[in-house]
Design an enzyme around this catalytic site. Structure first.
Site, PDB file in Angstrom:
ATOM      1  N   CYS A 161       0.518   2.836   6.049  1.00  0.00           N
ATOM      2  CA  CYS A 161       1.051   1.532   6.465  1.00  0.00           C
ATOM      3  C   CYS A 161       1.086   0.597   5.265  1.00  0.00           C
ATOM      4  O   CYS A 161       0.398   0.816   4.269  1.00  0.00           O
ATOM      5  CB  CYS A 161       0.192   0.941   7.582  1.00  0.00           C
ATOM      6  SG  CYS A 161      -1.561   0.782   7.178  1.00  0.00           S
TER       7      CYS A 161
ATOM      8  N   CYS B 118       0.803  -1.230   0.000  1.00  0.00           N
ATOM      9  CA  CYS B 118       0.000   0.000   0.000  1.00  0.00           C
ATOM     10  C   CYS B 118       0.835   1.280   0.000  1.00  0.00           C
ATOM     11  O   CYS B 118       0.328   2.349  -0.332  1.00  0.00           O
ATOM     12  CB  CYS B 118      -0.950   0.012   1.194  1.00  0.00           C
ATOM     13  SG  CYS B 118      -2.082  -1.378   1.203  1.00  0.00           S
TER      14      CYS B 118
END
Length: 424
Positions: A410, A123
């Protein structure tokens, strides 16, 4: 040293010649300290975000990347030939064909000589692409680059293992889950990791639902107020036998029924679970790109920068604790920049799950009113290779001159990236 100086220009023996070169190198490194170039953001553009199998499902990630790159260069007002290199984040690349960033770049009409690299940090890929491009510019390897991220989760294929077909049929695996959303160390879904964080940080289902509703509300208010208008490049989709369809607005934030949110069943943990389809982010399609250059190049090209890259950092924790990793990357960035939390006017903490933002607000002790002020991935959508770039794009437009914005995201495996910009 005098003897070595006397040998200048007359050394023929390879050993002595090598020694002389080594001494010259040492003299230079001790005598001068390298300085880093200042890096600025000249344009920051993204596509609208499409819902899963929604308005952008016909467009592969590479086509969405093309649109973002093209839009960013047009907005910057520079010739395509000025872009020396392109980095784009892209996570689930199965079935996209070779070198996705190369496809997106050539599709945008950049010269055939433009080097291209695809970055996969799950991500955080889009943000890491910006960080890596910034490093190249800071060091003087290039002077103008494009960086960003792209993902089409609607086009991710199912796969089967190679080998003889077993009796009884084959098992298909969804690459969204296998390559995008599974903790390979604990063999659990990212959502189960998030449930672990909710328990560890004592964050309730109600808190997460309340946060999710706030995200949807903020996104709608931001769209209604035109807060996203300057960062969007519309996508035109050709439909056989029908007029072209122009997609110019995010799709996801409109697809919510507030009355149903508290009644939804939990997804990952049936008993005493907290995470639902509403308080987690969704599967989406989209791309974002920024034109980055050295301050010197901006002056040469006579362009006005939006912002400057002030600092960035990565951090890593236990894979199951990936939702908490931004809380370890952010202090590094503040330390590098010589700033305090109070100096930050706007925070972007990617909403992979509502619990991620709530946990990091708690750990960092930052003002919730300054976090994701125009909504985030829960309501806008989370095309995983794009999101890290999207939150930087939005900060570059939303901040006021002189303000600092800090974005963090994150990533699976226990990582996080964080990036600080100053609006110019």
């Amino acid at each position: 040293m005098a003897a070595l100086v006397a040998l200048h220009g007359v050394v023929r023996r390879p050993l002595l010649r090598g020694l002389l070169q080594e001494v010259r190198c040492l003299e230079r490194s001790y005598a001068s300290k390298p300085t880093l170039n200042e890096v600025v953001i000249v344009s920051a553009i993204r596509t609208p975000i499409g819902s899963f199998l929604g308005s952008l499902a016909s467009q592969p990630a590479t086509k969405l990347g093309t649109a973002a790159i093209q839009g960013a260069i047009e907005k910057a007002g520079i010739p395509k030939e000025e872009v020396k290199e392109v980095y784009m984040g892209n996570v689930i690349q199965g079935g996209e064909g070779q070198a996705p960033t190369r496809q997106a770049t050539l599709g945008a009409g950049l010269p055939i000589s433009t080097p291209c690299t695809t970055v996969n940090k799950v991500c955080a890929s889009g943000m890491k692409a910006i960080m890596m491009a910034s490093q190249s510019l800071m060091c003087g390897h290039q002077d103008v680059m494009v960086a960003g991220g792209m993902e089409s989760m609607s086009n991710v294929p199912y796969v089967m293992s190679r080998g003889a077909t077993p009796y009884g049929g084959v098992k298909l695996e969804d690459l969204i889950v296998k390559d995008g959303l599974t903790d390979v160390y604990n063999k659990i879904h990212m959502g189960n990791c998030a449930e672990n964080t909710a328990k560890k940080m004592n964050i309730s289902r109600q808190e997460q639902d309340t946060y999710a509703l706030s995200s949807y509300t903020r996104s709608k208010e931001a769209w209604d107020a035109g807060k996203f208008a300057s960062e969007i490049t519309p996508i035109t989709i050709s439909v056989k036998g029908k007029p072209d369809v122009v997609v110019k607005e995010d799709e996801e934030y409109k697809r919510v029924d507030f009355s149903k949110v508290p009644k939804l069943k939990t997804v990952f943990q049936k008993e005493n679970g907290t995470i639902t389809a509403a308080n987690a982010s969704t599967l989406n399609d989209g791309a974002a790109a920024l034109v980055l250059m050295t301050a010197e190049a901006a002056q040469r090209l006579n362009v006005k920068p939006l912002a400057r890259i002030a600092a960035f950092a990565d951090a890593a924790v236990d894979p199951i604790d990936f939702p908490l990793a931004p809380a370890y990357a952010v202090p590094k960035v503040l330390k590098y920049a010589g700033l305090k939390k109070e100096d930050i006017a706007m925070w972007e903490v990617n909403e992979a799950f509502s619990v991620v933002v709530l946990a990091n607000i708690k750990m960092l002790e930052i003002d919730p009113q300054k976090v994701n002020i125009h909504g985030g991935a829960v309501s806008l959508g989370h095309p995983i290779g794009m999101s890290g770039a999207r939150i930087v794009v939005h900060m570059a437009h939303a901040l006021k001159p002189g303000e600092f914005g800090l974005a963090s995201i994150c990533n699976g495996g226990g990582g996080a990236s964080a990036l600080l910009i100053e609006k110019l």
